[in-house]
Structure formats: structure tokens, C-alpha cells
Design a protein around this motif. Sequence first.
Motif, PDB file in Angstrom:
ATOM      1  N   LEU A 135       0.824  -1.207   0.000  1.00  0.00           N
ATOM      2  CA  LEU A 135       0.000   0.000   0.000  1.00  0.00           C
ATOM      3  C   LEU A 135       0.861   1.261   0.000  1.00  0.00           C
ATOM      4  O   LEU A 135       0.568   2.228  -0.713  1.00  0.00           O
ATOM      5  N   ALA A 136       1.937   1.255   0.773  1.00  0.00           N
ATOM      6  CA  ALA A 136       2.806   2.432   0.831  1.00  0.00           C
ATOM      7  C   ALA A 136       3.508   2.656  -0.501  1.00  0.00           C
ATOM      8  O   ALA A 136       3.697   3.803  -0.923  1.00  0.00           O
ATOM      9  N   ALA A 137       3.908   1.579  -1.175  1.00  0.00           N
ATOM     10  CA  ALA A 137       4.536   1.727  -2.488  1.00  0.00           C
ATOM     11  C   ALA A 137       3.544   2.331  -3.484  1.00  0.00           C
ATOM     12  O   ALA A 137       3.905   3.210  -4.285  1.00  0.00           O
ATOM     13  N   GLU A 138       2.303   1.872  -3.437  1.00  0.00           N
ATOM     14  CA  GLU A 138       1.268   2.428  -4.315  1.00  0.00           C
ATOM     15  C   GLU A 138       1.026   3.903  -3.980  1.00  0.00           C
ATOM     16  O   GLU A 138       0.878   4.741  -4.882  1.00  0.00           O
ATOM     17  N   ALA A 139       0.984   4.217  -2.683  1.00  0.00           N
ATOM     18  CA  ALA A 139       0.765   5.600  -2.271  1.00  0.00           C
ATOM     19  C   ALA A 139       1.904   6.500  -2.745  1.00  0.00           C
ATOM     20  O   ALA A 139       1.662   7.606  -3.254  1.00  0.00           O
ATOM     21  N   GLU A 140       3.122   6.049  -2.564  1.00  0.00           N
ATOM     22  CA  GLU A 140       4.261   6.873  -2.981  1.00  0.00           C
ATOM     23  C   GLU A 140       4.231   7.127  -4.487  1.00  0.00           C
ATOM     24  O   GLU A 140       4.480   8.241  -4.945  1.00  0.00           O
ATOM     25  N   GLN A 141       3.909   6.098  -5.246  1.00  0.00           N
ATOM     26  CA  GLN A 141       3.819   6.263  -6.696  1.00  0.00           C
ATOM     27  C   GLN A 141       2.712   7.253  -7.068  1.00  0.00           C
ATOM     28  O   GLN A 141       2.836   7.988  -8.063  1.00  0.00           O
ATOM     29  N   SER A 160       5.372   0.533  20.185  1.00  0.00           N
ATOM     30  CA  SER A 160       6.541  -0.159  19.634  1.00  0.00           C
ATOM     31  C   SER A 160       6.214  -0.805  18.296  1.00  0.00           C
ATOM     32  O   SER A 160       7.054  -0.841  17.385  1.00  0.00           O
ATOM     33  N   ARG A 161       4.992  -1.303  18.136  1.00  0.00           N
ATOM     34  CA  ARG A 161       4.589  -1.859  16.842  1.00  0.00           C
ATOM     35  C   ARG A 161       4.479  -0.761  15.789  1.00  0.00           C
ATOM     36  O   ARG A 161       4.844  -0.976  14.629  1.00  0.00           O
ATOM     37  N   MET A 162       3.970   0.402  16.184  1.00  0.00           N
ATOM     38  CA  MET A 162       3.897   1.507  15.225  1.00  0.00           C
ATOM     39  C   MET A 162       5.281   1.901  14.738  1.00  0.00           C
ATOM     40  O   MET A 162       5.497   2.118  13.535  1.00  0.00           O
ATOM     41  N   LEU A 163       6.222   1.974  15.644  1.00  0.00           N
ATOM     42  CA  LEU A 163       7.586   2.330  15.246  1.00  0.00           C
ATOM     43  C   LEU A 163       8.205   1.228  14.386  1.00  0.00           C
ATOM     44  O   LEU A 163       8.915   1.516  13.419  1.00  0.00           O
ATOM     45  N   GLN A 164       7.941  -0.032  14.735  1.00  0.00           N
ATOM     46  CA  GLN A 164       8.421  -1.136  13.908  1.00  0.00           C
ATOM     47  C   GLN A 164       7.811  -1.072  12.517  1.00  0.00           C
ATOM     48  O   GLN A 164       8.498  -1.302  11.507  1.00  0.00           O
ATOM     49  N   MET A 165       6.534  -0.763  12.450  1.00  0.00           N
ATOM     50  CA  MET A 165       5.859  -0.641  11.156  1.00  0.00           C
ATOM     51  C   MET A 165       6.517   0.442  10.306  1.00  0.00           C
ATOM     52  O   MET A 165       6.812   0.224   9.118  1.00  0.00           O
ATOM     53  N   LEU A 166       6.784   1.607  10.885  1.00  0.00           N
ATOM     54  CA  LEU A 166       7.416   2.692  10.134  1.00  0.00           C
ATOM     55  C   LEU A 166       8.800   2.290   9.648  1.00  0.00           C
ATOM     56  O   LEU A 166       9.177   2.569   8.506  1.00  0.00           O
ATOM     57  N   GLU A 167       9.558   1.617  10.518  1.00  0.00           N
ATOM     58  CA  GLU A 167      10.907   1.215  10.136  1.00  0.00           C
ATOM     59  C   GLU A 167      10.883   0.146   9.057  1.00  0.00           C
ATOM     60  O   GLU A 167      11.673   0.190   8.101  1.00  0.00           O
ATOM     61  N   THR A 168       9.967  -0.820   9.192  1.00  0.00           N
ATOM     62  CA  THR A 168       9.920  -1.929   8.234  1.00  0.00           C
ATOM     63  C   THR A 168       9.397  -1.487   6.876  1.00  0.00           C
ATOM     64  O   THR A 168       9.956  -1.856   5.833  1.00  0.00           O
ATOM     65  N   VAL A 169       8.342  -0.696   6.881  1.00  0.00           N
ATOM     66  CA  VAL A 169       7.759  -0.249   5.616  1.00  0.00           C
ATOM     67  C   VAL A 169       8.658   0.785   4.959  1.00  0.00           C
ATOM     68  O   VAL A 169       8.912   0.751   3.753  1.00  0.00           O
ATOM     69  N   GLY A 170       9.167   1.724   5.746  1.00  0.00           N
ATOM     70  CA  GLY A 170      10.096   2.724   5.237  1.00  0.00           C
ATOM     71  C   GLY A 170       9.447   3.673   4.241  1.00  0.00           C
ATOM     72  O   GLY A 170       8.271   3.572   3.897  1.00  0.00           O
ATOM     73  N   GLY A 171      10.246   4.631   3.784  1.00  0.00           N
ATOM     74  CA  GLY A 171       9.787   5.555   2.759  1.00  0.00           C
ATOM     75  C   GLY A 171       8.970   6.700   3.312  1.00  0.00           C
ATOM     76  O   GLY A 171       8.577   6.717   4.481  1.00  0.00           O
ATOM     77  N   PRO A 172       8.674   7.677   2.457  1.00  0.00           N
ATOM     78  CA  PRO A 172       7.978   8.889   2.893  1.00  0.00           C
ATOM     79  C   PRO A 172       6.459   8.785   2.874  1.00  0.00           C
ATOM     80  O   PRO A 172       5.778   9.746   3.242  1.00  0.00           O
ATOM     81  N   ALA A 173       5.912   7.641   2.452  1.00  0.00           N
ATOM     82  CA  ALA A 173       4.473   7.553   2.210  1.00  0.00           C
ATOM     83  C   ALA A 173       3.689   6.950   3.361  1.00  0.00           C
ATOM     84  O   ALA A 173       2.512   6.627   3.208  1.00  0.00           O
ATOM     85  N   LEU A 174       4.326   6.795   4.530  1.00  0.00           N
ATOM     86  CA  LEU A 174       3.607   6.281   5.690  1.00  0.00           C
ATOM     87  C   LEU A 174       4.011   7.080   6.919  1.00  0.00           C
ATOM     88  O   LEU A 174       5.183   7.139   7.280  1.00  0.00           O
ATOM     89  N   ARG A 175       3.021   7.720   7.563  1.00  0.00           N
ATOM     90  CA  ARG A 175       3.221   8.461   8.806  1.00  0.00           C
ATOM     91  C   ARG A 175       2.131   8.045   9.777  1.00  0.00           C
ATOM     92  O   ARG A 175       1.323   7.163   9.491  1.00  0.00           O
ATOM     93  N   LEU A 176       2.076   8.710  10.921  1.00  0.00           N
ATOM     94  CA  LEU A 176       1.118   8.342  11.956  1.00  0.00           C
ATOM     95  C   LEU A 176       0.067   9.418  12.161  1.00  0.00           C
ATOM     96  O   LEU A 176       0.359  10.611  12.111  1.00  0.00           O
ATOM     97  N   LEU A 177      -1.153   8.965  12.424  1.00  0.00           N
ATOM     98  CA  LEU A 177      -2.267   9.802  12.855  1.00  0.00           C
ATOM     99  C   LEU A 177      -2.551   9.430  14.304  1.00  0.00           C
ATOM    100  O   LEU A 177      -2.818   8.263  14.607  1.00  0.00           O
ATOM    101  N   PHE A 178      -2.506  10.413  15.189  1.00  0.00           N
ATOM    102  CA  PHE A 178      -2.777  10.150  16.603  1.00  0.00           C
ATOM    103  C   PHE A 178      -4.180  10.610  16.964  1.00  0.00           C
ATOM    104  O   PHE A 178      -4.518  11.782  16.829  1.00  0.00           O
ATOM    105  N   ASP A 179      -4.997   9.660  17.413  1.00  0.00           N
ATOM    106  CA  ASP A 179      -6.340   9.949  17.920  1.00  0.00           C
ATOM    107  C   ASP A 179      -6.285   9.786  19.432  1.00  0.00           C
ATOM    108  O   ASP A 179      -6.096   8.682  19.949  1.00  0.00           O
ATOM    109  N   MET A 180      -6.453  10.894  20.148  1.00  0.00           N
ATOM    110  CA  MET A 180      -6.252  10.853  21.587  1.00  0.00           C
ATOM    111  C   MET A 180      -7.379  10.161  22.344  1.00  0.00           C
ATOM    112  O   MET A 180      -7.234   9.838  23.524  1.00  0.00           O
ATOM    113  N   GLY A 181      -8.507   9.870  21.685  1.00  0.00           N
ATOM    114  CA  GLY A 181      -9.621   9.252  22.380  1.00  0.00           C
ATOM    115  C   GLY A 181      -9.762   7.759  22.200  1.00  0.00           C
ATOM    116  O   GLY A 181     -10.571   7.122  22.896  1.00  0.00           O
TER     117      GLY A 181
END
Length: 293
Positions: A135-141, A160-181
Motif C-alpha cells: 500500500l505504501a509503495a502504491e501511495a508513494e507512486q 513499539s509496533r507503530m515504530l516497527q511498522m514505520l521502520e519496516t515499511v520505510g519511505g515517505p508515504a507512511l506516517r502516523l495519525l494520533f487519535d487521543m480518544g
Amino acid sequence: MREAPAEGIRLSGIGDEAGSTILEQIRALELVGWRTIELRTVDGIPLADLSDRHFDRVAEALSDARMSTVCLDSRIANWGRPITGDLEADLTELRTLARRCGQLGTRYVRIMSYPNDGLDDADWRDEALRRLRILAAEAEQSGVVLLHENCAGWAGRDGSRMLQMLETVGGPALRLLFDMGNGVEYEYDGYDLLRQIVDHVAHVHVKDARGPASAAVYTLPGDGECRVADCLRLLVARGYSGVWSVEPHLRVRPHEGLAGAGHERLGPFVTYARRLEELIRDEVTRPVGGAPR
């Protein structure tokens, strides 16, 4: 336009929390003096399922109102699309929304990371990360950025899973949305999560609630258990520059199938927005004692 809560930060809201039609949604944001909107559904229809003609009318109404769009909220990998589901459905939705992002002038698409459906933990992790890489590769393209929300899915509640996800997927097309509720319903401490991931947050949902998880009650910001002011102060202290978007959940809760009539949504949405402005003024932009720890 109202004064910004902090340098570079804008206030917004998920439009269908305020009304069903696009004109109702625009009117709600205009009433509170905000010029940005986050889109999820129009006339009860998810953005990706609108016909091209219907969507063109939405885009025209937003342009006429000079309302900018900050994010499109997709169903990709969400609570209704488990890890064993059809990946092609998510890719199809992403391609449609990427085109519509271009029409609306935004790059952000909200996603999640696939709830489990009978896999063991290792297989769930591997398949979720495999799909997110695709999905991230498609998004970046396509020139868009996926915003993973701390909600349903493999990385939904664990920093820790979110950080692992960012590191594993890599690239500029995946970031985090924080919902405080979301922490109340999913039984984790949202503020503690934010402390782990704050430097990777690109978009924020303002939501407040109190438990128990099995019967969560959504409240005005500051009236629940989610430490809304503390979260906002931490974001400011760490240099966050983006959007704080309200998702009241007072009359609309998609995961519960709750969607109040359009005329029932406007008043609570405006009240919610006004309360957030008060909270920012009284407890965030002039905090006592600096940022919380």
C-alpha cells in the motif's frame, strides 16, 4: 479566520460528524470560523464509493466555499477489513482516493493496519507488514501519504509496533495519525502512547471519552479521561505543525453503525468545536508549568 492555536497549527473537523450533505458539513465549519475540513462520507457514502459526478459536486462545493481539505478517511485496513480480506479492495480504494486527493489538494489518506482474523501473532504481523509495504509503495507512486491511526489493526494500540511498522515499511508515504480518544475503547493509555510516537505524528484527531471500554461514553474535550490538554501541550512542545481535527463521536460512530440525522449533528459539533477553542486558549497556549511529562 480565527487565531491559530500555535504556530503552524490549524483547526479542522471530520465533516460527517457535523452533517450528512457536503453543504451541511461546510456550514458547520464556517459557523465556527474554521477553513479546513476532513472528509469521510458524504450523504452517508464513503468518499471512494461516490460516483465521479457526485464527487465532482462535492469538490465544486468545497471550492466555492474556499474550504481546504486536509485528509480523506478511508476504510483501508480498518475494523471492517480483517487481515484475511481481499487486499485488492484496499488497493482499489487507495487508487480512487489518490485521484480524489489530487482534485481536493490534499496528500493525506487515513488507514489502519488490519484486525486479526484467526492468525497467530507472527503470521498476523508478517501479513500486515507485507500489505502495508504494498500500500505504501502504491501511495508513494501516486503522490499521497498514508496516515496510520491508532485504532484497529496489528499496530493499532502499541507504540513499539507503530515504530516497527514505520521502520519496516520505510519511505515517505507512511506516517502516523494520533487519535487521543481511542485508548478508552481499546484499553490503553493514549497519552503514554503519544509520548512514544510524537515525533512521527503528522495528523491529530481530538476526541475525549471515559470508560469502561465495554461502554465508552464520548464527551466534550476536557471532560473525559484522555488528557486532551496534556496531549495538545506535548504536541506543541515537540514542534508539531499540522492539523488538530475534531472527531466528537457524539452523534456519529461508524464502528457502531451510529449516524444521527443531519440536523441532530450540527449543534453538538459546534459546541464541541467551541469547547476545544476554550481548552486551547485556557490550558494549551497559556499552560501553567510548561509541557507535561
